[in-house]
Design a protein around this motif. Structure first.
Motif: not given
Length: 205
Positions: A4-12, A100-105
């Motif tokens: 999954l492409p990931m978008f790290p943010l400063g909020s939840v 961009y960030p990507e992760a196995v989820v």
């Protein structure tokens, strides 16, 4: 397990709540162009544990929410994105960024609703609305005390969790709830603590 492409943010981001973004970094513009080729267009949102949203190199929490894009608007220097929180995920492995960030989820199981929880839901809603009204006396809040919640009880419970006026670490704890009763009970506990902090902003000397 899907990537999954990931978008790290400063909020939840919580399920059933909206997300607005201004995307201007090249790596995330590339991410948008790729995920928009699929239907639905989705990416993951996780909270940054240490670091900044811009530039990369941040440390991230391992739990987040899938955001589904509902609207795009191109502007001068950035792309405006409107998305909706869909479902919770746990990050099993972070992949090499490309670019961009990507992760196995893995998807976190949905919480089951029981109509016996309606009194607890109503108690939590009343507490959250009162806390938002109190908090608005001290600082601007992202959510109004009069915000309209979904008629679906599961969606409304997650919306309550998302608008509870607490910090991101408490929000992560709410996001990781394993039962609906546990989620609503935690909302009450964190809301009570928040109200106490609003009323006693300075420690006793």
């Amino acid at each position: 397990m899907p990537n999954l492409p990931m978008f790290p943010l400063g909020s939840v981001l919580f399920p059933y709540l909206p997300l607005q973004l201004r995307v201007f970094e090249e790596r995330y513009l590339i991410m948008l162009s790729r995920i928009l080729a699929d239907e639905p267009a989705e990416f993951g949102v996780v909270l940054i544990e240490r670091g900044q949203e811009v530039g990369g190199g941040e440390h991230r929490f391992g739990y987040g929410t899938v955001a589904q894009i509902t609207q795009l608007a191109a502007s001068d220097g950035f792309v405006g994105v409107l998305a909706q929180g869909e479902r919770r995920v746990e990050v099993l492995d972070w992949l090499e960024e490309d670019p961009y960030p990507e992760a196995v989820v893995r998807d976190i199981p949905e919480l089951d609703w029981d109509d016996n929880l309606f009194p607890l839901r109503e108690e939590a809603e009343l507490a959250v609305r009162r806390a938002l009204a109190l908090a608005s006396e001290f600082t601007d809040q992202a959510w109004s005390p009069d915000i309209e919640l979904s008629e679906d009880p599961t969606a409304a419970a997650w919306q309550l969790a998302g608008i509870t006026p607490v910090g991101p670490l408490d929000q992560i704890a709410l996001l990781r709830a394993t039962t609906m009763e546990g989620l609503l009970s935690a909302v009450l506990v964190y809301t009570a603590a928040a109200v106490e902090s609003f009323r006693s902003p300075w420690p006793d000397e």
